[in-house]
Design a protein around this motif. Sequence first.
Motif, short mmCIF file in Angstrom:
data_model
loop_
_atom_site.label_atom_id
_atom_site.label_comp_id
_atom_site.label_asym_id
_atom_site.label_seq_id
_atom_site.Cartn_x
_atom_site.Cartn_y
_atom_site.Cartn_z
N ASN A 163 1.01 -1.05 -0.02
CA ASN A 163 -0.04 0.17 0.16
C ASN A 163 0.74 1.24 0.01
OD1 ASN A 163 -2.67 -1.16 -0.01
ND2 ASN A 163 -2.31 -1.73 2.10
N VAL A 164 0.62 2.06 -0.99
CA VAL A 164 1.07 3.39 -1.03
C VAL A 164 0.42 4.73 -0.77
CG1 VAL A 164 3.10 2.54 -2.49
CG2 VAL A 164 0.76 3.49 -3.61
N SER A 165 0.90 5.79 -0.06
CA SER A 165 0.17 6.87 0.22
C SER A 165 0.70 8.16 -0.24
CB SER A 165 -0.32 6.89 1.60
OG SER A 165 0.62 6.92 2.39
N SER A 166 2.10 8.02 -0.82
CA SER A 166 2.90 9.14 -1.12
C SER A 166 4.01 8.90 -2.12
CB SER A 166 3.59 9.66 0.19
OG SER A 166 4.52 8.68 0.77
N ASP A 173 10.02 2.16 -3.18
CA ASP A 173 9.63 1.03 -3.74
C ASP A 173 10.45 0.99 -5.05
OD1 ASP A 173 7.91 0.54 -1.62
OD2 ASP A 173 6.29 0.59 -2.82
N LYS A 174 10.44 1.87 -5.98
CA LYS A 174 11.21 1.97 -7.13
C LYS A 174 12.67 1.96 -6.78
CE LYS A 174 9.95 4.85 -10.35
NZ LYS A 174 9.55 6.12 -11.01
N SER A 175 13.31 2.06 -5.90
CA SER A 175 14.66 1.88 -5.44
C SER A 175 14.89 0.39 -5.47
CB SER A 175 15.16 2.68 -4.33
OG SER A 175 14.62 2.23 -3.08
N LYS A 176 13.88 -0.31 -4.92
CA LYS A 176 13.73 -1.87 -4.69
C LYS A 176 13.53 -2.43 -5.98
CE LYS A 176 15.38 -0.82 -0.72
NZ LYS A 176 16.77 -0.62 -0.49
N GLY A 177 13.52 -1.89 -7.07
CA GLY A 177 13.20 -2.40 -8.54
C GLY A 177 11.74 -2.61 -8.71
N ILE A 178 10.52 -2.20 -7.97
CA ILE A 178 9.30 -2.39 -8.02
C ILE A 178 8.69 -1.32 -9.18
CG2 ILE A 178 7.03 -2.42 -6.98
CD1 ILE A 178 8.77 -4.87 -5.97
N ASN A 179 8.20 -1.96 -10.18
CA ASN A 179 7.07 -0.89 -10.77
C ASN A 179 5.57 -1.34 -11.00
OD1 ASN A 179 7.01 -3.43 -12.75
ND2 ASN A 179 9.39 -2.90 -13.58
N THR A 180 5.24 -2.56 -10.62
CA THR A 180 3.99 -2.84 -10.68
C THR A 180 3.28 -3.14 -9.33
OG1 THR A 180 4.26 -3.59 -12.84
CG2 THR A 180 2.36 -4.48 -11.71
N TYR A 181 1.86 -2.83 -9.06
CA TYR A 181 1.19 -2.92 -7.84
C TYR A 181 -0.01 -3.83 -8.20
CZ TYR A 181 4.28 0.58 -5.77
OH TYR A 181 5.49 1.19 -5.40
N ILE A 182 -0.10 -4.76 -7.35
CA ILE A 182 -1.32 -5.82 -7.17
C ILE A 182 -1.83 -5.62 -5.64
CG2 ILE A 182 -2.13 -8.07 -7.77
CD1 ILE A 182 -0.09 -8.46 -9.69
N GLY A 183 -3.17 -5.64 -5.79
CA GLY A 183 -3.67 -5.37 -4.09
C GLY A 183 -3.42 -4.14 -3.67
N MET A 184 -4.53 -3.43 -3.22
CA MET A 184 -4.32 -1.82 -2.79
C MET A 184 -5.47 -1.58 -2.00
SD MET A 184 -1.69 0.52 -3.01
CE MET A 184 -0.89 -0.33 -4.21
N TRP A 185 -5.53 -0.88 -1.06
CA TRP A 185 -6.61 -0.21 -0.15
C TRP A 185 -7.39 0.53 -1.18
CZ3 TRP A 185 -6.70 5.20 1.55
CH2 TRP A 185 -7.92 5.39 2.28
N GLU A 186 -8.78 0.32 -1.40
CA GLU A 186 -9.45 0.82 -2.51
C GLU A 186 -9.40 2.42 -2.08
OE1 GLU A 186 -12.30 -0.41 1.13
OE2 GLU A 186 -10.41 -1.29 -0.09
N GLY A 187 -9.08 3.01 -1.02
CA GLY A 187 -9.09 4.59 -1.36
C GLY A 187 -7.76 5.37 -1.66
N THR A 188 -7.06 4.26 -2.09
CA THR A 188 -5.77 4.92 -2.76
C THR A 188 -5.84 5.92 -3.68
OG1 THR A 188 -4.46 2.92 -2.23
CG2 THR A 188 -3.63 4.17 -3.79
N LEU A 192 -1.41 8.73 -7.96
CA LEU A 192 0.14 8.36 -7.56
C LEU A 192 0.65 7.52 -8.62
CD1 LEU A 192 -0.65 7.60 -3.95
CD2 LEU A 192 1.03 9.44 -4.75
N PHE A 193 -0.04 6.78 -9.31
CA PHE A 193 0.69 5.79 -10.49
C PHE A 193 1.15 6.66 -11.62
CE2 PHE A 193 -1.88 3.41 -7.81
CZ PHE A 193 -1.27 2.28 -7.39
N PRO A 194 0.45 7.39 -12.39
CA PRO A 194 0.90 8.11 -13.50
C PRO A 194 1.92 9.13 -13.13
CG PRO A 194 -1.36 8.58 -13.13
CD PRO A 194 -1.22 7.56 -12.39
N SER A 195 1.87 9.90 -11.83
CA SER A 195 2.63 10.74 -11.48
C SER A 195 4.01 10.06 -11.19
CB SER A 195 2.38 11.69 -10.28
OG SER A 195 2.15 11.01 -9.16
N ASN A 196 4.23 9.13 -10.81
CA ASN A 196 5.35 8.09 -10.50
C ASN A 196 5.80 7.02 -11.48
OD1 ASN A 196 6.39 9.11 -7.67
ND2 ASN A 196 4.11 8.77 -7.43
#
Length: 513
Positions: A163-166, A173-188, A192-196
């Motif tokens: 879960n991400v909020s900022s 996460d990107k510094s650890k190589g993550i580029n894709t998310y699956i499963g997330m709090w619905e209020g997210t 945040l995704f296109p901006s990052n």
Amino acid sequence: MPAPQETRRPPYGQVPTPRSPRCFRKGNGNPTPRFDLPAIGTGFNVTIRPGFLVVAPGEEVSMMKLPSTPRRNRYLAAVTAVAVTAIGIPAVQLVGSSASAVSRVSPDRDQPQFLKRTRTTLVGNLPRIPWEGGSAYWAKFANARAGGWNSASFFPIGCWFCNVSSDQEIAFDKSKGINTYIGMWEGTDFSLFPSNRVYWLGTGLKGQSNTSPYNPGVFLDDEADGTFTPASAGQQHLAALRKTVGSNRFSYANYTSQVIGSDMALSDQLKFVNDYTDAVSVDMYWYSIPFCDWTPYRGNLYAVPIPQKTCRTAHSYGLTNEALRKRDAADGKLQPTWTWIENFNGMSGAPAAPYITPAQLKAAAMSTIIHEARGLFWFNQSFTGACQSANVIREAQYSPTSTCGKKYRANIDAMGVVNNQVKALAPVLNTQSYRWSFGTGIDSMLKLKDGYAYIFAMTDGTAGQRTFTLPPGISGKAVQVLNENRSLPVANAKFTDAFAAETTYHIYRTSLK
């Protein structure tokens, strides 16, 4: 090569191709083997007859011709033996079909006609590992294409309920190589995704756009094969979800090991794997669940058997993906197979369970890559033992000095190492692999890219020294060991290296020249 237009069979074999206005003759002026070459094009007809040089498969034969008249420039072409006819005489074909494949030879420099025997790269003629097309596969989905998933430099690396909020959390996460998310709090907040410039596979986030390049696909459901009874109920559930996705996004589902095991009818396994998705995965957390200790042992019943003596090793993660690929191939259509690895713990409901170590999680990831996984995804929760967390990566970020936080951080840092190694080699990984056995006890993958051979190597779940035999056509005198600041000499097409533990992996690069 163009479709044959000539079917007559000479006594010693030929590769028939369309005839053209230019005809070369070899020898002492006799009309023997013919090299039909368009002005600069594709047709190339070769007949091998008695009294002429017979080439071995894989050897290069260069042909030069004398000008029959000084009024014309002549051409130098190359042909490579690539096959053997039923009676054992090699057939040959033209290498290339553009102007770069044919060089002009001026009349005053023309040599007498001859065929000369030279060595060419055989490795490119090895059988290929079947694949779905690599990064190009994603081009058929508009969102994925717009988001760059079809770029050779992209390799999906995802996280479960990270879960991400900022922006700061996504940057970690990107510094650890993550580029894709699956499963997330619905209020997210979806923005945040296109901006990052990261991707969300799902639905229902705040402000989500279903046409966004940063929503390239939809995760249908998790383990529907294990949560619905009978199996047909799970299949109906997935079919209904699939209808909501649309053609601009791909559909993805994750399953339990039932779809590669013996506890479900094969027909249902194949239906789950092949009927609802454009990408598919299986989760099986070999290091942190007790499966390997169960009696009777059941790993030998998998689509690709898991040896009991090496059950709790990285090798089992690779074999799991191989088993899924076997199920996926049953319908004659291939889709990307992804893999899930626990970044801390994969067990639920046990009072205590072993936690995966940094070395083990890196090895598990590399084993799945070697077995043709097209994406790495990390199970990011721990529900057993002294260290429990709903979001391991976030605890590693914010509490790295607590008792459990130190363990979380060590694992997340290791996850970042292997993720970023994979990311850096994406252009190599997004090429089709070649089938080759380097030697006994070696688990490997062979790729060719930009004049180099890349060898991703581990063991079969054991440890010790291994000797690699290179395929013909790789003529480098040394192999560079990537990320280890060392190289190894090659002698007689062989090199030797040590694998200190079953978790050890090496990535080698050597020149084809």
